[in-house]
Motif scaffolding. Structure first.
Motif, short mmCIF file in Angstrom:
data_model
loop_
_atom_site.label_atom_id
_atom_site.label_comp_id
_atom_site.label_asym_id
_atom_site.label_seq_id
_atom_site.Cartn_x
_atom_site.Cartn_y
_atom_site.Cartn_z
N UNK A 60 61.58 23.65 114.09
CA UNK A 60 61.66 24.62 112.81
C UNK A 60 63.34 24.69 112.68
N UNK A 61 63.97 24.63 111.78
CA UNK A 61 65.21 24.62 111.32
C UNK A 61 65.43 26.00 110.27
N UNK A 62 66.17 26.70 110.52
CA UNK A 62 66.57 27.69 109.92
C UNK A 62 68.03 27.84 109.28
N UNK A 63 68.41 28.57 108.21
CA UNK A 63 69.61 28.82 107.77
C UNK A 63 69.98 30.30 107.88
N UNK A 64 71.14 30.64 108.55
CA UNK A 64 71.77 31.86 108.55
C UNK A 64 72.94 31.98 107.64
N UNK A 65 72.90 32.96 106.83
CA UNK A 65 74.00 33.18 105.79
C UNK A 65 74.82 34.54 106.13
N UNK A 66 76.11 34.36 106.20
CA UNK A 66 76.93 35.52 106.91
C UNK A 66 78.15 35.62 106.00
N UNK A 67 78.66 36.86 105.77
CA UNK A 67 79.94 37.04 105.21
C UNK A 67 81.25 36.48 106.25
N UNK A 68 81.95 35.68 105.78
CA UNK A 68 83.03 35.17 106.65
C UNK A 68 83.97 36.61 106.89
N UNK A 69 84.53 36.53 108.14
CA UNK A 69 85.03 37.68 108.83
C UNK A 69 86.28 38.05 107.99
#
Length: 243
Positions: A60-69
């Motif tokens: 399984x492949x997942x995408x994690x989205x986060x705000x840049x530091x």
């Protein structure tokens, strides 16, 4: 959730209470012209609430989205991380910093390549009874990987061949035809590079299109044809002919 091409608003952050986005399907049309951007036929995903054990999610492949530091949480850019469940661990296989709303387009080719490579590795030992695999030194080190275009080149498929996907529980039978360039054309005119991309577009999330699509004329599945090709490739090329 279809991220592309019918974009209705690209997610730029993970919704509250979610861990990542599972990549359900991605299908990219690659162009030989380096000045032409690849087209996305399909990029679909589904939100995952909690991080599952990688041992139960192999492949399984997942995408994690986060705000840049250095950006505020509500900024219009996002850091995109790809994680692959492989050998009992979630492994980082891609990262892009500060992408805009077109991040699905930016990452699609890489996502497609990772899925294809991992699928090839997982299927490397899947051959008809009594045969052996080519045992390549790398995932791509043997000629031909059983893509639709490879099956055409080997004469196992022909342009115009019709395939059916029967779904008795829904009382539906989908049909598709093989294009001369090795793609699959659905009844409504949509074209997909991979059989699984086509099944996902038809509403069959997580369906293995290689197994579900069967040739109308003889009932042979695409998976059977791929196995035949790989069996041929496993045979020695310098066998002496007996007179």
């Amino acid at each position: 959730m279809i991220l592309a091409p019918s974009l209705t608003g690209t997610p730029m952050r993970l919704p509250e209470g979610t861990w990542a986005m599972l990549v359900v399907a991605v299908d990219v049309v690659n162009h030989t012209d380096p000045d032409r951007e690849d087209d996305i036929a399909l990029f679909a995903g589904a939100w995952v609430a909690e991080q599952p054990s990688a041992e139960l999610c192999e492949g399984d492949l997942v995408v994690v989205l986060t705000a840049p530091e250095d950006e505020s949480p509500d900024s219009d850019v996002v850091d995109v991380e790809l994680l692959l469940a492989h050998h009992h661990r979630w492994r980082r296989v891609g990262f892009w910093a500060s992408l805009d709303v077109r991040w699905p387009w930016t990452t699609a080719s890489t996502v497609a390549a990772i899925i294809e490579l991992h699928t090839d590795a997982a299927e490397a030992d899947t051959f008809p009874s009594g045969t052996t695999s080519p045992s390549p030194s790398g995932l791509r080190d043997y000629a031909g990987n059983g893509d639709l275009v490879d099956l055409l080149a080997a004469g196992l498929l022909h342009p115009g061949d019709e395939f059916r996907w029967n779904r008795p529980a829904l009382d539906i039978c989908h049909t598709a035809r093989i294009e001369p360039d090795g793609r699959l054309r659905l009844e409504d005119g949509r074209i997909y590079r991979t059989p699984s991309g086509a099944t996902t577009a038809l509403g069959g999330n997580h369906q293995n299109g290689w197994v579900t699509w069967q040739r109308t004329s003889d009932g042979v599945s695409l998976s059977d044809l791929r196995a035949t090709l790989r069996t041929r490739l496993s045979l020695p090329t310098d066998v002496s002919r007996k007179k």
